[in-house]
Design a protein around this motif. Structure first.
Motif, PDB file in Angstrom:
ATOM      1  N   TYR A  40     -51.029   6.311  39.175  1.00 31.35           N
ATOM      2  CA  TYR A  40     -52.356   6.726  38.395  1.00 31.35           C
ATOM      3  C   TYR A  40     -53.435   5.606  39.027  1.00 31.35           C
ATOM      4  CZ  TYR A  40     -55.492   8.920  35.244  1.00 31.35           C
ATOM      5  OH  TYR A  40     -56.712   9.663  34.858  1.00 31.35           O
ATOM      6  N   HIS A  41     -54.680   6.108  38.919  1.00 30.16           N
ATOM      7  CA  HIS A  41     -55.672   5.308  39.267  1.00 30.16           C
ATOM      8  C   HIS A  41     -55.576   5.022  40.840  1.00 30.16           C
ATOM      9  CE1 HIS A  41     -57.020   4.616  35.250  1.00 30.16           C
ATOM     10  NE2 HIS A  41     -56.089   3.865  34.722  1.00 30.16           N
ATOM     11  N   LEU A 112     -51.258  15.139  35.246  1.00 24.20           N
ATOM     12  CA  LEU A 112     -51.104  13.958  34.206  1.00 24.20           C
ATOM     13  C   LEU A 112     -50.149  14.349  33.212  1.00 24.20           C
ATOM     14  CD1 LEU A 112     -54.810  13.189  33.598  1.00 24.20           C
ATOM     15  CD2 LEU A 112     -53.002  11.415  34.373  1.00 24.20           C
ATOM     16  N   ILE A 116     -47.490  12.162  30.650  1.00 24.30           N
ATOM     17  CA  ILE A 116     -47.196  12.444  29.067  1.00 24.30           C
ATOM     18  C   ILE A 116     -45.821  12.631  28.710  1.00 24.30           C
ATOM     19  CG2 ILE A 116     -48.107  13.643  27.058  1.00 24.30           C
ATOM     20  CD1 ILE A 116     -50.408  12.109  28.064  1.00 24.30           C
TER      21      ILE A 116
ATOM     22  N   TYR B  12     -53.736   4.855  23.380  1.00 23.89           N
ATOM     23  CA  TYR B  12     -54.622   4.833  24.573  1.00 23.89           C
ATOM     24  C   TYR B  12     -55.357   3.643  24.164  1.00 23.89           C
ATOM     25  CZ  TYR B  12     -52.981   9.167  25.522  1.00 23.89           C
ATOM     26  OH  TYR B  12     -52.004  10.241  25.948  1.00 23.89           O
ATOM     27  N   LEU B  25     -63.059   6.462  32.547  1.00 27.11           N
ATOM     28  CA  LEU B  25     -62.988   8.028  32.975  1.00 27.11           C
ATOM     29  C   LEU B  25     -61.693   8.689  33.311  1.00 27.11           C
ATOM     30  CD1 LEU B  25     -64.430  10.568  33.974  1.00 27.11           C
ATOM     31  CD2 LEU B  25     -64.607   9.909  36.161  1.00 27.11           C
ATOM     32  N   GLU B  26     -60.952   7.757  33.852  1.00 25.42           N
ATOM     33  CA  GLU B  26     -59.526   8.420  33.999  1.00 25.42           C
ATOM     34  C   GLU B  26     -58.801   8.073  32.685  1.00 25.42           C
ATOM     35  OE1 GLU B  26     -59.000   8.776  38.985  1.00 25.42           O
ATOM     36  OE2 GLU B  26     -58.041   6.865  37.922  1.00 25.42           O
ATOM     37  N   SER B  27     -58.922   7.253  31.903  1.00 31.18           N
ATOM     38  CA  SER B  27     -58.489   6.997  30.514  1.00 31.18           C
ATOM     39  C   SER B  27     -58.646   8.543  29.810  1.00 31.18           C
ATOM     40  CB  SER B  27     -58.811   5.970  29.949  1.00 31.18           C
ATOM     41  OG  SER B  27     -58.358   6.135  28.586  1.00 31.18           O
ATOM     42  N   GLU B  29     -59.487  11.122  30.837  1.00 32.54           N
ATOM     43  CA  GLU B  29     -58.727  12.499  31.467  1.00 32.54           C
ATOM     44  C   GLU B  29     -57.178  12.481  30.944  1.00 32.54           C
ATOM     45  OE1 GLU B  29     -59.347  12.251  35.807  1.00 32.54           O
ATOM     46  OE2 GLU B  29     -61.472  13.065  35.438  1.00 32.54           O
ATOM     47  N   VAL B  30     -56.687  11.258  30.751  1.00 27.80           N
ATOM     48  CA  VAL B  30     -55.367  11.387  30.285  1.00 27.80           C
ATOM     49  C   VAL B  30     -55.212  12.016  28.823  1.00 27.80           C
ATOM     50  CG1 VAL B  30     -53.261  10.116  29.787  1.00 27.80           C
ATOM     51  CG2 VAL B  30     -54.683   9.441  31.805  1.00 27.80           C
ATOM     52  N   ILE B  33     -55.745  15.709  28.765  1.00 29.22           N
ATOM     53  CA  ILE B  33     -54.483  16.482  29.096  1.00 29.22           C
ATOM     54  C   ILE B  33     -53.344  16.321  28.180  1.00 29.22           C
ATOM     55  CG2 ILE B  33     -52.783  16.519  30.823  1.00 29.22           C
ATOM     56  CD1 ILE B  33     -55.272  17.565  32.097  1.00 29.22           C
ATOM     57  N   GLY B  34     -53.364  15.021  27.664  1.00 25.18           N
ATOM     58  CA  GLY B  34     -52.308  14.661  26.716  1.00 25.18           C
ATOM     59  C   GLY B  34     -52.346  15.601  25.405  1.00 25.18           C
ATOM     60  N   LEU B 136     -50.516   3.079  26.232  1.00 20.07           N
ATOM     61  CA  LEU B 136     -51.138   3.154  27.591  1.00 20.07           C
ATOM     62  C   LEU B 136     -52.524   2.231  27.616  1.00 20.07           C
ATOM     63  CD1 LEU B 136     -50.434   6.897  28.356  1.00 20.07           C
ATOM     64  CD2 LEU B 136     -49.513   5.055  29.574  1.00 20.07           C
ATOM     65  N   PHE B 138     -55.694   0.876  29.759  1.00 22.90           N
ATOM     66  CA  PHE B 138     -56.728   1.212  30.442  1.00 22.90           C
ATOM     67  C   PHE B 138     -57.940   0.189  30.621  1.00 22.90           C
ATOM     68  CE2 PHE B 138     -54.711   5.089  29.420  1.00 22.90           C
ATOM     69  CZ  PHE B 138     -54.296   5.729  30.619  1.00 22.90           C
TER      70      PHE B 138
END
Lengths: 130, 138
Positions: A40-41, A112, A116, B12, B25-27, B29-30, B33-34, B136, B138
């Motif tokens: 990721y990233h 993604l 998870i 998170y 931003l990408e955190s 997004e997770v 989705i999560g 997680l 970030f």
């Protein structure tokens, strides 16, 4: 133990990918199961087959590909992170009208949700990042 | 989305300012989705990460997308446990009033609108992390 691995930084720029590789390899050699490695990233850059590192240095990308082949590892690259950074497989290249793809052997592109799922299925999710 | 099995506790941890790098931003997004996986989700904001929740963000001067309105949608995804490190706020001269008013509707309480953000000290944050199955960062 069943482990999930997340790699959040790119190759050569940052040691995270090296550490993740060394950890994953050691875990496999000790008989642990790796459920999935999720990139990721900037970690998605570990999956480009177009890197040409100097001869006397390690080849980070090929090393992952070889490990995947040896242990049937599931190496997953986040599609959203990959697309912004120019990482495409043949299908995505075609779908987005691009003239090339660059995913290395052993990697696959997915969503993604795969990260998870690794968190849910693995006993430990180990994050390698900055 | 997932079959059977116990729900896991996901935390998170957001440590970085919103636009200096893509991690925030990408955190987010997770997290979004999560949300579809119906796990027990908490968010923590520490260090420069507290700036992610600052109200009145404008990105006009830097030509980047202002994604801060998206945090307002978290309540609709049943993500209502948002922990902000009090020391990190104070070190940056901020208070709870400087943050967006993030809320959720409690359907067990006649859909009353309740605040999602709690201020926590470092001991409470450590205890929160201790309780998690998946962290997680970030």
């Amino acid at each position: 133990m069943k482990l999930g691995i997340m790699v959040s930084e790119g190759p050569y720029q940052h040691q995270a990918s090296d550490s993740a590789y060394n950890f994953t390899k050691a875990a496999l050699e000790k008989g642990h199961e790796i459920f999935r490695v999720f990139f990721y990233h900037d970690g998605v850059n570990n999956a480009t087959r177009l890197t040409v590192p100097p001869q006397d240095d390690r080849n980070v990308v090929n090393r992952w590909s070889e490990l995947a082949k040896q242990y049937n590892l599931d190496l997953v690259v986040c599609i959203a992170a990959a697309q912004r950074r120019g990482l495409l497989d043949a299908n995505e290249a075609k779908r987005n009208g691009k003239d090339a793809d660059n995913i290395a052997e052993g990697f696959r592109i997915s969503g993604l949700g795969q990260l998870i799922e690794a968190g849910i299925q693995a006993e430990r999710l180990v994050v390698f990042g900055d | 989305m997932e079959e059977g099995g116990a729900t896991k506790k996901f935390l998170y941890v957001n440590r970085r300012a919103p636009y200096g790098s893509i991690y925030a931003l990408e955190s987010l997004e997770v997290v979004l989705i999560g949300a579809a996986f119906e796990q027990d989700v908490s968010l923590a904001f520490i260090d420069d990460g507290v700036y992610q929740l600052k109200k009145g963000q404008s990105t006009d001067g830097i030509g980047m997308k202002n994604f801060s309105p998206t945090y307002n949608a978290l309540g609709d995804y049943d993500i209502n446990k948002i922990y902000v490190d009090k020391d990190s706020l104070e070190e940056r001269g901020l208070t709870l009033d400087d943050l967006m008013n993030l809320t959720w509707e409690d359907e067990t309480d006649n859909y009353a609108e309740k605040p999602s953000i709690s201020l926590v000290n470092s001991e409470e944050l450590a205890a929160l992390m201790e309780q998690q199955d998946v962290v997680l960062s970030f």
